[in-house]
Design an enzyme around this catalytic site. Structure first.
Site, PDB file in Angstrom:
ATOM      1  N   GLY A 277      -1.880   5.821   2.790  1.00 51.17           N
ATOM      2  CA  GLY A 277      -2.137   6.999   1.959  1.00 51.17           C
ATOM      3  C   GLY A 277      -3.410   7.644   2.461  1.00 51.17           C
ATOM      4  N   HIS A 278      -3.277   8.645   3.315  1.00 50.22           N
ATOM      5  CA  HIS A 278      -4.452   9.269   3.920  1.00 50.22           C
ATOM      6  C   HIS A 278      -4.851  10.501   3.107  1.00 50.22           C
ATOM      7  CE1 HIS A 278      -3.633   7.215   8.038  1.00 50.22           C
ATOM      8  NE2 HIS A 278      -4.013   6.392   7.091  1.00 50.22           N
TER       9      HIS A 278
ATOM     10  N   LYS B 289     -10.039   6.823   7.058  1.00 55.67           N
ATOM     11  CA  LYS B 289      -9.650   7.290   8.402  1.00 55.67           C
ATOM     12  C   LYS B 289      -9.066   8.695   8.351  1.00 55.67           C
ATOM     13  CE  LYS B 289      -6.863   3.869   8.526  1.00 55.67           C
ATOM     14  NZ  LYS B 289      -7.342   3.176   7.325  1.00 55.67           N
TER      15      LYS B 289
ATOM     16  N   ASP C  65      -8.003   1.800   3.820  1.00 57.44           N
ATOM     17  CA  ASP C  65      -8.685   2.655   2.845  1.00 57.44           C
ATOM     18  C   ASP C  65     -10.136   2.942   3.237  1.00 57.44           C
ATOM     19  OD1 ASP C  65      -6.344   2.403   1.260  1.00 57.44           O
ATOM     20  OD2 ASP C  65      -7.087   0.487   0.508  1.00 57.44           O
TER      21      ASP C  65
ATOM     22  N   GLN D 183      -3.851   1.754   7.881  1.00 52.14           N
ATOM     23  CA  GLN D 183      -4.382   0.453   7.457  1.00 52.14           C
ATOM     24  C   GLN D 183      -5.686   0.139   8.227  1.00 52.14           C
ATOM     25  OE1 GLN D 183      -0.681   0.315   8.275  1.00 52.14           O
ATOM     26  NE2 GLN D 183      -0.549   1.137   6.236  1.00 52.14           N
TER      27      GLN D 183
END
Ligand code: IMP
Length: 416
Positions: free
Chosen positions: A41-42, A16, A13, A244
């Site tokens: 979750g990007h 990225k 988080d 991650q």
């Protein structure tokens, strides 16, 4: 033939996704996701502020989804063999975009192990409560892979029916075990039968229209497993997208409060077939503070009031699970370890605008808190911000820093 690698230096988080998106727009011909699965979750905001989230698809797919992007090139997105694939979620994610993806936009390695419905059920039952996993079946899918029991993506494409039979078989064994040994599972009580029924419902739902979904997804399978090295040899600009963060690396002292893959340069090399000499720039992404979800504490955790401020202004809720993230101060001991093991060349500092809301900010270094000046603006005119940049350079030894000034695409100052 440059290759850039983007990694998270904290506990995931870090942001990225938005860094990958910014670099993809002006530089990348190819974007490769190399580990993990739908646990990521990007989140990306385009220039108009429209929000997009990818879970398994490389962020490079987003550039062409918004109207006002500066990109002139075409991007080939690749899901490399180190990722685990839930093909139902993958299908939904591809279908969620307005601009349809073709196999020129997306290529998926045939060697990706599949996440099966039983992996998701086992994750929910055995690890979600114990380890705070995202319950996306990641750990159980990698367990089967390392036991050499996986169904690979290419197996599914070659013979969908026998892949489905294998999944069914595993599911029935799982249900039988639950029915016979339900009492040994700590989360099961009187609701035992209800759980068995719910599992059936979940499995049936998951395989609904299965053939149709496989038929659609089959266009994306890579014809040639050497695709990444071939593109490298053609001189394409390749961007490797980590999911991650290093604090969640399976090969770390944080075990078992980790994910089941390696979000590191080692993980990138294993998955892509590139060698270490072919990676030209390793970019480490970190927030001006720290967050963590899942079990396990961390030494730089801040007081409740500052934690609430960071969570509120930083919207610190998981993009995949919606869970609140625990907040703390930027931990240089953790970041320096990640810098060391990955050979970071360039740091990207994110969300300092959120950090501006803290009246008495701290950093954490050599197992101790250090007070730093209040930051009023994310600008090179602001004394507190410039001091923070100098502190980062001093404590990490990295002089190439970029920083974001807001959440949207393009709100970034490169290489100060
Ligand atoms: P899993 O990856 O779902 O098995 O979860 C293992 C641990 O990694 C848990 O603590 C999760 O909260 C954490 N985790 C997995 N993916 C992410 C992510 O994208 N961001 C932050 N934490 C994550």
């Amino acid at each position: 033939m440059p290759v850039k690698l983007v990694l998270g230096l904290q506990h995931g988080d870090e942001g990225k996704g938005r860094i990958v998106d910014d670099i993809a727009e002006f530089w990348a011909d190819v974007v490769v996701r190399f580990q993990g699965g739908g646990n990521a979750g990007h989140t990306v905001y385009d220039r108009e502020g429209n929000k997009y989230v990818t879970h398994i698809l490389p962020v490079g797919v987003l550039v062409k989804q918004s109207k006002n992007h500066a990109m002139k090139r075409h991007i080939t997105n690749i899901i490399a063999r180190g990722c685990v694939l839930n093909i139902v979620d993958l299908y939904d994610e591809i279908k969620s975009f307005n601009n349809e993806l073709s196999n020129k936009d997306l290529q998926i390695s045939g060697y990706c192990p599949l996440i099966e419905p039983t992996h998701i059920l086992a994750d929910r039952l055995n690890y979600q409560g114990k380890l705070g996993t995202t319950a996306r079946g990641i750990g159980p899918a990698y367990s089967d892979f390392y036991a050499r029991d996986s169904i690979l993506f290419k197996d599914l494409i070659e013979d969908p029916q026998s892949s489905l039979f294998k999944m069914q078989d595993k599911f029935f064994k799982f249900q039988t075990d639950l029915a016979q040994n339900g009492h040994v599972y700590p989360l099961l009580s009187d609701s035992h039968n209800e759980m068995l029924n719910n599992n059936f419902a979940f499995f049936n739902d998951w395989i609904d229209n299965f053939d149709e979904k496989v038929e659609y997804i089959k266009q994306f399978i890579s014809k040639d497993e050497s695709i990444i090295t071939d593109l490298y040899n053609e001189g394409k600009n390749i961007l490797l997208e980590g999911a991650q963060g290093c604090g969640l690396n399976i090969h770390s002292n944080n075990y078992p409060d980790v994910t089941s893959s390696a979000p590191t340069i080692g993980g990138a090399l294993n998955s892509t077939g590139l060698n270490h000499k072919q990676i030209n720039e390793v970019i480490g992404v970190m927030k001006a503070y720290k967050t963590k979800v899942g079990t396990g504490d961390f030494p730089s955790k801040c007081n409740i009031s500052d934690g609430e401020t960071l969570a509120k202004f930083g919207n610190e809720f998981g993009a995949t699970t919606g869970r609140p993230r625990k907040c703390g101060w930027l931990d240089f001991d953790e970041v320096n370890q990640a810098i060391q093991m990955n050979g970071i060349d360039h740091l990207c500092l994110i969300k300092t605008d959120v950090f501006c809301n803290i009246e008495k900010p701290f950093i954490y270094h050599k197992k101790d808190l250090e007070s730093i000046s209040k930051i009023n603006n994310v600008s090179l005119e602001d004394k507190g911000f410039v001091e923070l940049l100098m502190t980062i350079k001093d404590k990490t030894g990295i002089n190439n820093i970029s920083f974001t000034t807001g959440p949207k695409r393009g709100e970034i100052v490169w290489n100060v």
